[in-house]
Design a protein around this motif. Sequence first.
Motif, mmCIF file in Angstrom:
data_model
loop_
_atom_site.group_PDB
_atom_site.id
_atom_site.type_symbol
_atom_site.label_atom_id
_atom_site.label_comp_id
_atom_site.label_asym_id
_atom_site.label_seq_id
_atom_site.Cartn_x
_atom_site.Cartn_y
_atom_site.Cartn_z
ATOM 1 N N VAL A 84 0.881 -1.237 -0.086
ATOM 2 C CA VAL A 84 -0.086 0.014 -0.018
ATOM 3 C C VAL A 84 1.052 1.279 -0.007
ATOM 4 O O VAL A 84 0.455 2.162 -0.915
ATOM 5 N N VAL A 85 1.838 1.065 0.864
ATOM 6 C CA VAL A 85 2.873 2.329 0.946
ATOM 7 C C VAL A 85 3.448 2.514 -0.544
ATOM 8 O O VAL A 85 3.701 3.943 -1.243
ATOM 9 N N VAL A 86 3.855 1.440 -1.343
ATOM 10 C CA VAL A 86 4.430 1.626 -2.457
ATOM 11 C C VAL A 86 3.582 2.045 -3.801
ATOM 12 O O VAL A 86 3.805 3.131 -4.219
ATOM 13 N N VAL A 87 2.322 1.775 -3.585
ATOM 14 C CA VAL A 87 1.386 2.222 -4.595
ATOM 15 C C VAL A 87 1.170 3.822 -4.257
ATOM 16 O O VAL A 87 0.862 4.348 -5.320
ATOM 17 N N SER A 88 0.891 3.980 -3.087
ATOM 18 C CA SER A 88 0.571 5.471 -2.714
ATOM 19 C C SER A 88 1.575 6.316 -2.999
ATOM 20 O O SER A 88 1.523 7.430 -3.493
ATOM 21 N N GLY A 89 2.901 5.804 -2.834
ATOM 22 C CA GLY A 89 3.919 6.460 -2.964
ATOM 23 C C GLY A 89 4.007 6.819 -4.445
ATOM 24 O O GLY A 89 4.579 8.178 -4.871
ATOM 25 N N LEU A 90 3.821 5.780 -5.439
ATOM 26 C CA LEU A 90 4.046 5.852 -6.844
ATOM 27 C C LEU A 90 2.852 6.888 -7.224
ATOM 28 O O LEU A 90 3.077 7.717 -8.332
ATOM 29 N N LEU A 91 1.695 7.060 -6.562
ATOM 30 C CA LEU A 91 0.888 7.869 -6.965
ATOM 31 C C LEU A 91 1.284 9.224 -6.482
ATOM 32 O O LEU A 91 0.771 10.339 -7.380
ATOM 33 N N ILE A 92 1.786 9.310 -5.578
ATOM 34 C CA ILE A 92 2.615 10.689 -5.037
ATOM 35 C C ILE A 92 3.243 11.353 -6.140
ATOM 36 O O ILE A 92 3.307 12.467 -6.384
ATOM 37 N N LEU A 93 4.098 10.366 -6.744
ATOM 38 C CA LEU A 93 4.903 10.798 -7.984
ATOM 39 C C LEU A 93 4.187 11.473 -9.014
ATOM 40 O O LEU A 93 4.747 11.993 -9.642
ATOM 41 N N VAL A 94 2.997 11.109 -9.221
ATOM 42 C CA VAL A 94 2.222 11.579 -10.295
ATOM 43 C C VAL A 94 2.280 13.256 -10.375
ATOM 44 O O VAL A 94 2.067 13.894 -11.403
ATOM 45 N N GLU A 114 15.547 20.534 -6.717
ATOM 46 C CA GLU A 114 15.314 21.242 -7.700
ATOM 47 C C GLU A 114 14.462 20.311 -8.678
ATOM 48 O O GLU A 114 14.675 20.454 -9.905
ATOM 49 N N GLY A 115 13.524 19.479 -8.270
ATOM 50 C CA GLY A 115 13.047 18.490 -9.169
ATOM 51 C C GLY A 115 12.550 17.441 -8.484
ATOM 52 O O GLY A 115 12.664 17.175 -7.287
ATOM 53 N N PRO A 116 12.124 16.290 -9.335
ATOM 54 C CA PRO A 116 11.618 15.071 -8.797
ATOM 55 C C PRO A 116 12.492 14.095 -8.273
ATOM 56 O O PRO A 116 12.056 13.087 -7.933
ATOM 57 N N GLY A 117 14.022 14.297 -8.698
ATOM 58 C CA GLY A 117 14.937 13.388 -8.214
ATOM 59 C C GLY A 117 14.775 12.633 -6.937
ATOM 60 O O GLY A 117 14.669 11.523 -6.677
ATOM 61 N N LEU A 118 14.648 13.512 -5.706
ATOM 62 C CA LEU A 118 14.614 13.015 -4.437
ATOM 63 C C LEU A 118 13.320 12.157 -4.370
ATOM 64 O O LEU A 118 13.548 10.859 -3.751
#
Length: 142
Positions: A84-94, A114-118
Motif C-alpha cells: 500500500v505504501v509503494v502504490v500510494s508513493g508511486l501515486l504521489i510521484l504523479v 530542484e525537481g523530482p529526483g529525491l
Amino acid sequence: MSTEVSIVYVLTALAALVVVLTRLRLGRDKGAGRVYVGRSLLNVHTGSGALALVAWLVFLLAGDSLSDNTEGLIGIAALALWWVVVVSGLLILVRWLPSSGRHASGGKEDTWSEGPGLSVLAHVGMLVGVCVFTWAYVTSVV
C-alpha cells in the motif's frame, strides 16, 4: 546474521526514512511538484507506512517467539501494508508529471530539491525494497 538478513534490516530503516521524509516534505501546504497532493493520499502513505513498519519489526524481531501461524499472518499483513505504501508513493510521484493545456499550472519547487529526483529515488527505491522484502519472506530468508 546473513548478508540477506542484513540487507533487509538496512532496507527497513530506509523505508522508515522514506515514510517520514515524505510526510515532512508534503505535510505542509506548499509541496513540490506540479499539482497539490491531497491529504488523504498522504495520510494513506503515512498511516500504512507506520503500521507496516511496526508490523514488519514485530515480524523480524519477535517472530521466533510467536507461533508459526501468528508469525505468518503478521508477515503477510506487513507486506500488504508495504505494498500500500509503494502504490500510494508511486501515486504521489504523479504530481511531477508535466501537465499541458490551456489551464495548466506551473510546477512548484521546494527547498529540498530542484525537481523530482529525491521523490523518484525514494519511491522507486521503496518499490525495490518491498520487492526484496517480499522475496525474503517467500524464500524464508527472514
